[in-house]
Write a protein that holds these residues in place. Sequence first.
Motif, PDB file in Angstrom:
ATOM      1  N   ARG A 133      -2.900 -24.440  -0.359  1.00  0.00           N
ATOM      2  CA  ARG A 133      -3.579 -25.786  -0.882  1.00  0.00           C
ATOM      3  C   ARG A 133      -2.502 -26.840  -0.956  1.00  0.00           C
ATOM      4  NH1 ARG A 133      -2.832 -26.731  -6.153  1.00  0.00           N
ATOM      5  NH2 ARG A 133      -2.838 -24.613  -6.742  1.00  0.00           N
ATOM      6  N   ALA A 134      -1.137 -26.536  -1.367  1.00  0.00           N
ATOM      7  CA  ALA A 134      -0.236 -27.638  -1.195  1.00  0.00           C
ATOM      8  C   ALA A 134       0.047 -28.028  -0.139  1.00  0.00           C
ATOM      9  CB  ALA A 134       1.223 -27.083  -1.896  1.00  0.00           C
ATOM     10  N   ILE A 135       0.052 -27.352   0.905  1.00  0.00           N
ATOM     11  CA  ILE A 135       0.362 -27.562   2.304  1.00  0.00           C
ATOM     12  C   ILE A 135      -0.698 -28.700   3.070  1.00  0.00           C
ATOM     13  CG2 ILE A 135       0.359 -26.879   4.652  1.00  0.00           C
ATOM     14  CD1 ILE A 135       1.712 -24.151   3.644  1.00  0.00           C
ATOM     15  N   ARG A 136      -2.180 -28.086   2.646  1.00  0.00           N
ATOM     16  CA  ARG A 136      -3.336 -29.022   3.030  1.00  0.00           C
ATOM     17  C   ARG A 136      -2.980 -30.257   2.214  1.00  0.00           C
ATOM     18  NH1 ARG A 136      -6.181 -24.319   1.795  1.00  0.00           N
ATOM     19  NH2 ARG A 136      -6.606 -25.343  -0.121  1.00  0.00           N
ATOM     20  N   GLU A 137      -2.578 -30.414   1.139  1.00  0.00           N
ATOM     21  CA  GLU A 137      -2.631 -31.726   0.308  1.00  0.00           C
ATOM     22  C   GLU A 137      -1.549 -32.406   0.682  1.00  0.00           C
ATOM     23  OE1 GLU A 137      -3.040 -30.302  -3.656  1.00  0.00           O
ATOM     24  OE2 GLU A 137      -5.121 -30.248  -3.570  1.00  0.00           O
ATOM     25  N   GLY A 138      -0.495 -31.997   1.590  1.00  0.00           N
ATOM     26  CA  GLY A 138       0.667 -32.554   1.947  1.00  0.00           C
ATOM     27  C   GLY A 138       1.572 -32.837   1.021  1.00  0.00           C
ATOM     28  N   LYS A 139       1.635 -31.814   0.066  1.00  0.00           N
ATOM     29  CA  LYS A 139       2.694 -31.870  -1.106  1.00  0.00           C
ATOM     30  C   LYS A 139       3.840 -30.865  -0.597  1.00  0.00           C
ATOM     31  CE  LYS A 139      -0.583 -32.357  -4.816  1.00  0.00           C
ATOM     32  NZ  LYS A 139      -1.291 -31.792  -6.005  1.00  0.00           N
ATOM     33  N   ILE A 140       3.870 -30.343   0.545  1.00  0.00           N
ATOM     34  CA  ILE A 140       4.698 -29.270   1.047  1.00  0.00           C
ATOM     35  C   ILE A 140       4.744 -29.822   2.650  1.00  0.00           C
ATOM     36  CG2 ILE A 140       5.354 -26.971   1.963  1.00  0.00           C
ATOM     37  CD1 ILE A 140       4.163 -25.883  -0.604  1.00  0.00           C
ATOM     38  N   ASP A 141       6.126 -30.066   2.913  1.00  0.00           N
ATOM     39  CA  ASP A 141       6.518 -30.593   4.342  1.00  0.00           C
ATOM     40  C   ASP A 141       6.666 -29.082   5.062  1.00  0.00           C
ATOM     41  OD1 ASP A 141       7.089 -31.729   6.641  1.00  0.00           O
ATOM     42  OD2 ASP A 141       8.609 -32.759   6.100  1.00  0.00           O
TER      43      ASP A 141
END
Length: 276
Positions: free
Chosen positions: A266-274
């Motif tokens: 989810r964090a990857i999808r939301e751009g919170k993890i590069d």
Amino acid sequence: MAVKKIVTIAGSDSLAGGGIQADLATFDEYNFQGLSVITSIVTVTQSDFLIHEIAPELVLEQMQSIFALDDIAAVKIGLLPTQTHMALVADFLKSHVRGIPIIVDPVMVFKESDQANTTKMVQAMKTYLLPIATVVTPNLPETELLSGQKITTVSDLTRAAEQLLQDGCQAVYAKGGTRLDGAQVKDVLVEKTGVVSIFEQPKLTTHTNNGAGCTLSAAIASNLGQAKSLTDATKAAQAFVHAGIEHGILLNQSFEIGNVWQGAQRAIREGKIDEN
């Protein structure tokens, strides 16, 4: 949107690496309401863990409460600490569950020195749990215990998984993990229909894999609860866990192994993890 429910029947992990905490976090990521039957409380320290059993009659009361509800999409079974718990859960589900997938994660936490008890627990698992399973998700050591075979290659893993089909389950997802040679993690899905699939992911050097097995089986349950095919469900679950390990959570400097993070995709999808 009508939110459906998924049930986990498992132990509680005080540090939330695995067990019902990992299961419920996974269900939430897939937009399910998680319900839980607690079979034991596991307290974890830097050097050891202790399993405190929940009385079987309390396990039964929890199941009676939950399975009076509607819209249950799947059931995931984790740690059942005794043969009595295994028989109880299996008998209840055979009487009360129809037409939904049951995922069995055959958690093996027995002391290596207690061979007699291990043998009895393995046999109980084969007698009670495997016959009711839509899919069983053993890691490599668990596959060896359940099949009685030594595993050093993907071919060995496949043969052992195919043998477990004889115990009545519809499919086996056997995890080679990092124990097999090569740069790739290789897991094997064998189905009663004869279909064999191999799933690969790059091996990771991070040490945040505590709860990977619980998270995987919970993710498979979630994907099957969304009516995905078994092949698609297991492939998606492997990717979910891989992301959770890669971006896992360190506990502190005293713990060498950290936890899988179920919110990683989810964090990857939301751009919170590069990812670059």
